[in-house]
Enzyme design. Structure first.
Site, PDB file in Angstrom:
ATOM      1  N   HIS A 185      31.720  36.050  35.004  1.00 43.76           N
ATOM      2  CA  HIS A 185      31.616  36.518  33.614  1.00 43.76           C
ATOM      3  C   HIS A 185      32.108  35.403  32.701  1.00 43.76           C
ATOM      4  O   HIS A 185      32.355  34.268  33.160  1.00 43.76           O
ATOM      5  CB  HIS A 185      32.379  37.832  33.415  1.00 43.76           C
ATOM      6  CG  HIS A 185      33.826  37.789  33.814  1.00 43.76           C
ATOM      7  ND1 HIS A 185      34.776  37.104  33.093  1.00 43.76           N
ATOM      8  CD2 HIS A 185      34.495  38.340  34.863  1.00 43.76           C
ATOM      9  CE1 HIS A 185      35.950  37.238  33.667  1.00 43.76           C
ATOM     10  NE2 HIS A 185      35.816  37.974  34.762  1.00 43.76           N
TER      11      HIS A 185
ATOM     12  N   HIS B 245      34.966  33.004  33.880  1.00 40.72           N
ATOM     13  CA  HIS B 245      34.621  31.937  34.835  1.00 40.72           C
ATOM     14  C   HIS B 245      33.826  30.836  34.137  1.00 40.72           C
ATOM     15  O   HIS B 245      34.045  29.651  34.368  1.00 40.72           O
ATOM     16  CB  HIS B 245      33.810  32.511  35.997  1.00 40.72           C
ATOM     17  CG  HIS B 245      34.482  33.669  36.659  1.00 40.72           C
ATOM     18  ND1 HIS B 245      34.153  34.973  36.393  1.00 40.72           N
ATOM     19  CD2 HIS B 245      35.509  33.722  37.540  1.00 40.72           C
ATOM     20  CE1 HIS B 245      34.920  35.776  37.104  1.00 40.72           C
ATOM     21  NE2 HIS B 245      35.766  35.037  37.802  1.00 40.72           N
TER      22      HIS B 245
ATOM     23  N   CYS C  84      47.597  42.257  48.093  1.00 35.59           N
ATOM     24  CA  CYS C  84      46.502  42.654  47.196  1.00 35.59           C
ATOM     25  C   CYS C  84      45.262  41.847  47.581  1.00 35.59           C
ATOM     26  O   CYS C  84      45.257  40.619  47.481  1.00 35.59           O
ATOM     27  CB  CYS C  84      46.855  42.399  45.728  1.00 35.59           C
ATOM     28  SG  CYS C  84      45.415  42.620  44.656  1.00 35.59           S
TER      29      CYS C  84
ATOM     30  N   CYS D 237      43.783  39.800  44.562  1.00 36.87           N
ATOM     31  CA  CYS D 237      44.512  38.566  44.222  1.00 36.87           C
ATOM     32  C   CYS D 237      44.563  37.640  45.433  1.00 36.87           C
ATOM     33  O   CYS D 237      44.924  36.472  45.299  1.00 36.87           O
ATOM     34  CB  CYS D 237      45.973  38.832  43.867  1.00 36.87           C
ATOM     35  SG  CYS D 237      46.265  39.856  42.447  1.00 36.87           S
TER      36      CYS D 237
ATOM     37  N   CYS E 279      48.561  47.191  42.524  1.00 39.27           N
ATOM     38  CA  CYS E 279      48.729  45.820  42.006  1.00 39.27           C
ATOM     39  C   CYS E 279      48.774  45.871  40.481  1.00 39.27           C
ATOM     40  O   CYS E 279      47.918  46.502  39.851  1.00 39.27           O
ATOM     41  CB  CYS E 279      47.559  44.968  42.469  1.00 39.27           C
ATOM     42  SG  CYS E 279      47.476  43.388  41.612  1.00 39.27           S
TER      43      CYS E 279
ATOM     44  N   HIS F  93      45.413  43.923  39.145  1.00 40.90           N
ATOM     45  CA  HIS F  93      44.087  44.534  39.335  1.00 40.90           C
ATOM     46  C   HIS F  93      44.098  46.055  39.272  1.00 40.90           C
ATOM     47  O   HIS F  93      43.036  46.670  39.262  1.00 40.90           O
ATOM     48  CB  HIS F  93      43.494  44.082  40.674  1.00 40.90           C
ATOM     49  CG  HIS F  93      43.100  42.654  40.664  1.00 40.90           C
ATOM     50  ND1 HIS F  93      43.936  41.654  41.095  1.00 40.90           N
ATOM     51  CD2 HIS F  93      41.975  42.048  40.222  1.00 40.90           C
ATOM     52  CE1 HIS F  93      43.328  40.492  40.938  1.00 40.90           C
ATOM     53  NE2 HIS F  93      42.152  40.699  40.405  1.00 40.90           N
TER      54      HIS F  93
ATOM     55  N   LYS G   2      42.988  41.756  29.195  1.00 38.31           N
ATOM     56  CA  LYS G   2      42.317  40.697  29.963  1.00 38.31           C
ATOM     57  C   LYS G   2      40.962  41.209  30.460  1.00 38.31           C
ATOM     58  O   LYS G   2      40.851  42.348  30.881  1.00 38.31           O
ATOM     59  CB  LYS G   2      43.192  40.317  31.160  1.00 38.31           C
ATOM     60  CG  LYS G   2      42.695  39.078  31.845  1.00 38.31           C
ATOM     61  CD  LYS G   2      43.364  38.846  33.177  1.00 38.31           C
ATOM     62  CE  LYS G   2      42.399  38.074  34.072  1.00 38.31           C
ATOM     63  NZ  LYS G   2      42.754  38.019  35.451  1.00 38.31           N
TER      64      LYS G   2
ATOM     65  N   LYS H 104      36.685  42.893  35.868  1.00 41.88           N
ATOM     66  CA  LYS H 104      35.612  43.739  36.403  1.00 41.88           C
ATOM     67  C   LYS H 104      36.120  45.162  36.600  1.00 41.88           C
ATOM     68  O   LYS H 104      35.398  46.112  36.396  1.00 41.88           O
ATOM     69  CB  LYS H 104      35.161  43.197  37.760  1.00 41.88           C
ATOM     70  CG  LYS H 104      34.711  41.789  37.711  1.00 41.88           C
ATOM     71  CD  LYS H 104      33.210  41.708  37.634  1.00 41.88           C
ATOM     72  CE  LYS H 104      32.791  40.269  37.538  1.00 41.88           C
ATOM     73  NZ  LYS H 104      31.403  40.079  37.296  1.00 41.88           N
TER      74      LYS H 104
HETATM   75  N1  MSP Z   1      39.362  32.056  44.448  1.00 40.75           N
HETATM   76  C1  MSP Z   1      40.491  31.924  43.600  1.00 40.75           C
HETATM   77  C2  MSP Z   1      40.702  30.494  43.214  1.00 40.75           C
HETATM   78  C3  MSP Z   1      40.864  29.531  44.337  1.00 40.75           C
HETATM   79  S1  MSP Z   1      41.000  27.897  43.764  1.00 40.75           S
HETATM   80  C4  MSP Z   1      41.446  27.045  45.085  1.00 40.75           C
HETATM   81  C5  MSP Z   1      40.307  32.776  42.349  1.00 40.75           C
HETATM   82  N2  MSP Z   1      39.068  33.105  42.042  1.00 40.75           N
HETATM   83  S2  MSP Z   1      38.628  33.973  40.749  1.00 40.75           S
HETATM   84  O1  MSP Z   1      37.235  34.278  40.945  1.00 40.75           O
HETATM   85  O2  MSP Z   1      39.489  35.080  40.594  1.00 40.75           O
HETATM   86  O3  MSP Z   1      38.737  33.019  39.538  1.00 40.75           O
HETATM   87  C6  MSP Z   1      39.907  32.919  38.772  1.00 40.75           C
HETATM   88  C7  MSP Z   1      39.644  31.932  37.662  1.00 40.75           C
HETATM   89  O4  MSP Z   1      38.500  32.336  36.883  1.00 40.75           O
HETATM   90  C8  MSP Z   1      40.749  31.836  36.630  1.00 40.75           C
HETATM   91  O5  MSP Z   1      41.791  31.017  37.063  1.00 40.75           O
HETATM   92  C9  MSP Z   1      39.985  31.237  35.475  1.00 40.75           C
HETATM   93  O6  MSP Z   1      39.711  29.902  35.749  1.00 40.75           O
HETATM   94  C10 MSP Z   1      38.697  32.032  35.531  1.00 40.75           C
HETATM   95  N3  MSP Z   1      38.832  33.300  34.802  1.00 40.75           N
HETATM   96  C11 MSP Z   1      38.605  34.556  35.295  1.00 40.75           C
HETATM   97  N4  MSP Z   1      38.819  35.470  34.290  1.00 40.75           N
HETATM   98  C12 MSP Z   1      39.177  34.835  33.171  1.00 40.75           C
HETATM   99  C13 MSP Z   1      39.428  35.233  31.840  1.00 40.75           C
HETATM  100  N5  MSP Z   1      39.405  36.495  31.472  1.00 40.75           N
HETATM  101  N6  MSP Z   1      39.671  34.263  30.928  1.00 40.75           N
HETATM  102  C14 MSP Z   1      39.658  32.920  31.251  1.00 40.75           C
HETATM  103  N7  MSP Z   1      39.423  32.528  32.500  1.00 40.75           N
HETATM  104  C15 MSP Z   1      39.255  33.435  33.500  1.00 40.75           C
HETATM  105  O7  MSP Z   1      41.292  33.055  41.705  1.00 40.75           O
END
Ligand code: MSP
Length: 794
Positions: free
Chosen positions: A90, A93, A209, A212, A233, A236, A390, A393
């Site tokens: 979304h 990311h 979790c 996480c 958690c 989440h 925040k 999903k």
């Molecule tokens: N798979 C782990 C990361 C491993 S890195 C070795 C993970 N994945 S995640 O799909 O949850 O992605 C988290 C990252 O997505 C956050 O750190 C950020 O970069 C981005 N974001 C997800 N939601 C976000 C927001 N609401 N706002 C800004 N960035 C966000 O954690």
């Protein structure tokens, strides 16, 4: 050149010393030292291998020169987190990718060879479960999500083809298995700074979790109302798993001093400062050893622990290591294709949500494996919804990429993300803000400046870049027309703004950098409005003045195009081409720009609006319809979801498809065409879906409830609706409900009702209840299934 020389002095000295160890002892602790040392050593070795000693001596000067030049080549490596392959990306990311892409483009623009990594984290229980739910194997699940990621990155211009990432890393790649196994073996052999084994076998007992992928301590979960149920958690709002099994542990507790020294000796290691302080306090409060494996019988989808296949690696150990395996650590394939020594150390860009993994666990693993630390870990804030929660999903408040892609240009989205969010802090996302910014800063601001300048050049100068200088005789006339004859008044302003832009940009202060660029837009706009070229054009004696004004405007636009290229590549290239320039702003170092290098007489290009204005009301309505269309299809309609401009022949993965149905996904109301009971055929009395969507209905959990003195109908309730603070609500249900029995109950709250005062208490919302029987007995609306607090009803 001098800057580069200084930065690479160490490597150069190493090479010239012909022995890296000599140079090492003479230059302890220089930044990036190990990588450069290795680079120098590799080159030296290779050179010696391919040339005989005599030949080497003879051609020493030439070889030295070539190698010296090689060493002067700077490299840069930037990474985003690799995203979980259980659900679809979304805005959050996309944001990290946009920031990383912008940084990578800026470095490449400066002539620095840059490697940009993004990708997916494909192992672990979370992916295993998503696959089960979707009747797929875990690898099929990952492939499915990856195919969406790839279409999405292509649609947003972030893929290799569009000059974006260099690798889309997947932890299921065989070369990653090889690399991470080698990394594990190194850690397994290592001693901690306190002289003990870095890895040991033990027994883990605690809560985990899956979302996480992290073990949770008591202050990281909410205890359940019913002690037989697992805790939840706090991030989440989903139930935790109980883990009680044999596990390998990483002796993190022995790394506290080493980590604190690292933060101390390299203050730029964790950025921004506020995040470094958080990390430091976390380490100071005491580190616990970390469980880094799961029994294969409980988590089978993962990399087997080398020499002990009954265990799989903890998914964060596996995932973090991707940053080095991708460029060749522990595997030949990527080493040949990319080169570990060439690019390591990296700048890791992460959301603040996963800072601890990157700034505590990862450096400790690297210390154990004796691999150089990253260049820096830079944490950004989170995108929140308009209510300040925040995006997630589970709550269902994410901004969908299909919607963004359909209604906005990628440049507008990039600009908005970098301009509106103060880097490092959280930011609220609203489509209306995005439209407003696009219309004001882009369409009316930069876009208008470009089109008005070019239109005037077309009209008054025959479509050719006009002459820059005013002759001595012309100066007086220009002064008379109120035009500043000192060109430096504009050029100095633009050059200063350029320097400030770069300075802020290098400190990740993108919003401030863009303010500087828009300072140029405002300055040049004012110059044009003051000079009134349309009046100058009426007076033949003011020809030179008119030319000079338009030249200055066009030259400023050239600078802006170069400066803004990393942020908005398409618009910058367009603006640049419209000035009649045939080279590429992506290859011009903004620091090398010189005022006056725009050639006079060049024919300008075809004028096309850089940023078309967005019709706010129409677009908002379309977005709402598109969103409710997505919703009304429900989880079953996964494959038919509108894809916006994300092109491709395959199926479109959807969130509904990939996200657990138990994770708060509320099936949406079907939009019915026939009249509803109680309404007539013409639809009178019916409301539009847009009317309904104005009501913000949320799942809440009653935290406390009490009677109000002297008000026998009212209860004062506090409800957690997933916001930072609980809401206080007054409900007229005291005659029918015992307050104590309400605590822990899930209810439905109208969250966007104007607060009102009753009996001296502010009521910040309303709970929903059916009104039953003649006396209107309230029966509170609730849920048969488990739902997270804050989930939206739609
Ligand atoms: N798979 C782990 C990361 C491993 S890195 C070795 C993970 N994945 S995640 O799909 O949850 O992605 C988290 C990252 O997505 C956050 O750190 C950020 O970069 C981005 N974001 C997800 N939601 C976000 C927001 N609401 N706002 C800004 N960035 C966000 O954690």
């Amino acid at each position: 050149m001098i800057r580069r020389l200084r930065r690479n002095r160490f490597a150069v000295e190493c090479f010239l010393a012909r022995d890296p160890r000599v140079a090492e002892s003479a230059n302890p602790g220089l930044e990036g030292g190990t990588a450069l040392r290795l680079k120098a050593a590799t080159i030296h070795e290779t050179a010696t291998r391919i040339c005989s000693r005599d030949f080497l001596r003879l051609s020493c000067r030439l070889v030295d020169r070539l190698l010296f030049a090689y060493l002067l080549m700077e490299t840069f490596y930037v990474t985003t987190p690799i995203y979980y392959a259980n659900s679809l990306p979304h805005l959050g990311h996309l944001y990290t990718m946009i920031v990383a892409d912008t940084i990578a483009r800026q470095k490449r623009q400066q002539g620095i060879e840059t490697f940009f990594l993004t990708g997916t984290d494909e192992h672990g229980i979370n992916i295993e479960r998503a696959a089960q739910r979707n009747n797929r194997t875990p690898k099929e699940q990952a492939d499915y999500v990856v195919s969406y990621f790839k279409k999405m990155t292509a649609a947003f211009g972030l893929d290799t083809e569009h000059g974006g990432y260099n690798i889309f890393m997947r932890t299921t790649e065989p070369f990653h298995y090889a690399g991470v196994s080698e990394f594990w073996r190194r850690v397994a052999k290592a001693k901690t700074p306190k002289g003990r084994d870095a890895l040991y076998k033990g027994h883990y007992e605690g809560w985990f979790c899956a979302a996480c992928a992290a073990y949770k301590t008591e202050d990281e979960y909410a205890k359940p109302a019913n002690p037989d149920e697992p805790p939840t958690c706090l991030v989440h709002e989903t139930k935790l798993d109980r883990v009680s099994e044999e596990s390998y542990f990483f002796r993190l507790s022995d790394y506290d001093e080493a980590l604190l020294n690292l933060y101390e000796s390299r203050p730029e290691f964790v950025l921004p400062d506020v995040r470094r302080n958080e990390v430091r306090s976390f380490v100071q409060s005491g580190l616990q050893d970390l469980s880094v494996s799961r029994l294969r019988t409980s988590v089978s989808w993962g990399v087997p622990v080398p020499d002990d296949p009954t265990h799989t690696m903890y998914v964060w150990f596996d995932a973090l290591t991707n940053y080095i395996t991708a460029i060749g650590f522990g595997n030949e394939q990527q080493q040949r294709a990319v080169g570990f020594e060439k690019f390591w150390p990296a700048l890791h860009l992460v959301g603040k949500d996963i800072l601890r993994f990157h700034a505590v666990y990862w450096p400790a693993f690297l210390m154990a494996a004796e691999v150089e630390q990253p260049r820096a870990i830079v944490a950004h804030g989170m995108w929140l919804d308009p209510n300040g929660r925040k995006m997630s999903k589970t709550i269902g408040n994410t901004i969908e990429l299909d919607v963004l892609n359909k209604h906005f240009s990628t440049d507008a989205i990039r600009y908005f993300c970098l301009r509106d969010m103060v880097f490092g802090q959280d930011g609220r996302f609203g489509y209306e803000n995005l439209i407003d910014r696009t219309n004001s800063d882009l369409a009316s601001g930069l876009g208008n400046l470009s089109s008005r300048t070019l239109t005037m050049i077309q009209r008054y100068c025959d479509g050719r870049i006009p002459q820059r200088n005013i002759s001595d005789e012309g100066l007086l006339l220009a002064k008379r027309a109120g035009v500043d004859t000192d060109e430096a008044a504009v050029s100095d302003f633009v050059a200063h703004a350029r320097d400030e832009f770069i300075r802020h940009f290098d400190k990740f202060a993108f919003s401030r950098a863009l303010e500087e660029a828009w300072g140029i837009v405002a300055r040049v706009d004012k110059m044009i409005s003051d000079a009134k070229p349309w009046d100058l054009a009426k007076d033949a004696s003011q020809r030179q003045t008119l030319n000079a004004v338009l030249y200055r405007a066009a030259e400023s636009l050239r600078w802006l195009s170069v400066l803004l290229y990393p942020v908005m590549p398409n618009a910058a290239r367009n603006a640049y081409a419209q000035l009649g320039l045939t080279d590429d702003p992506s290859k011009i170092h903004p620091g090398d720009l010189k005022w006056g290098e725009l050639s006079e007489g060049v024919e300008t290009g075809e004028i096309k609006p850089l940023f078309p204005r967005i019709d706010k009301a129409k677009t908002m309505e379309e977005i709402e319809n598109q969103e409710s269309g997505v919703r009304s299809q429900g989880p079953g309609a996964a494959e038919t979801r509108p894809s916006g401009r994300v092109q491709g022949s395959g199926q479109h993965a959807t969130e509904a498809d990939a996200v657990p149905s138990t994770a708060g996904e509320t099936p949406a109301l079907p939009v019915k065409k026939e009249a509803l009971p109680g309404q007539n055929e013409t639809g009178e009395g019916l409301i539009e879906i847009t009317d309904f969507s104005k009501i913000d209905l949320r799942v809440g959990e009653v935290r406390s409830a009490e009677r109000i003195p002297k008000a026998d109908k009212l209860l004062l309730i506090t409800v957690d609706i997933g916001e930072e603070k609980s809401r206080q609500i007054l409900a007229g249900i005291a005659q029918y409900y015992e307050p104590e029995k309400l605590v822990g109950r899930k209810i439905v709250v109208v969250a966007n009702l104007k607060p009102r005062k009753l009996r001296g208490y502010e009521s910040q919302g309303m709970l929903l209840a059916a009104s039953v029987g003649e006396e209107g007995k309230p029966v509170i609306a609730t849920f048969a299934e488990d739902v997270p607090n804050g989930a939206r009803l739609k």
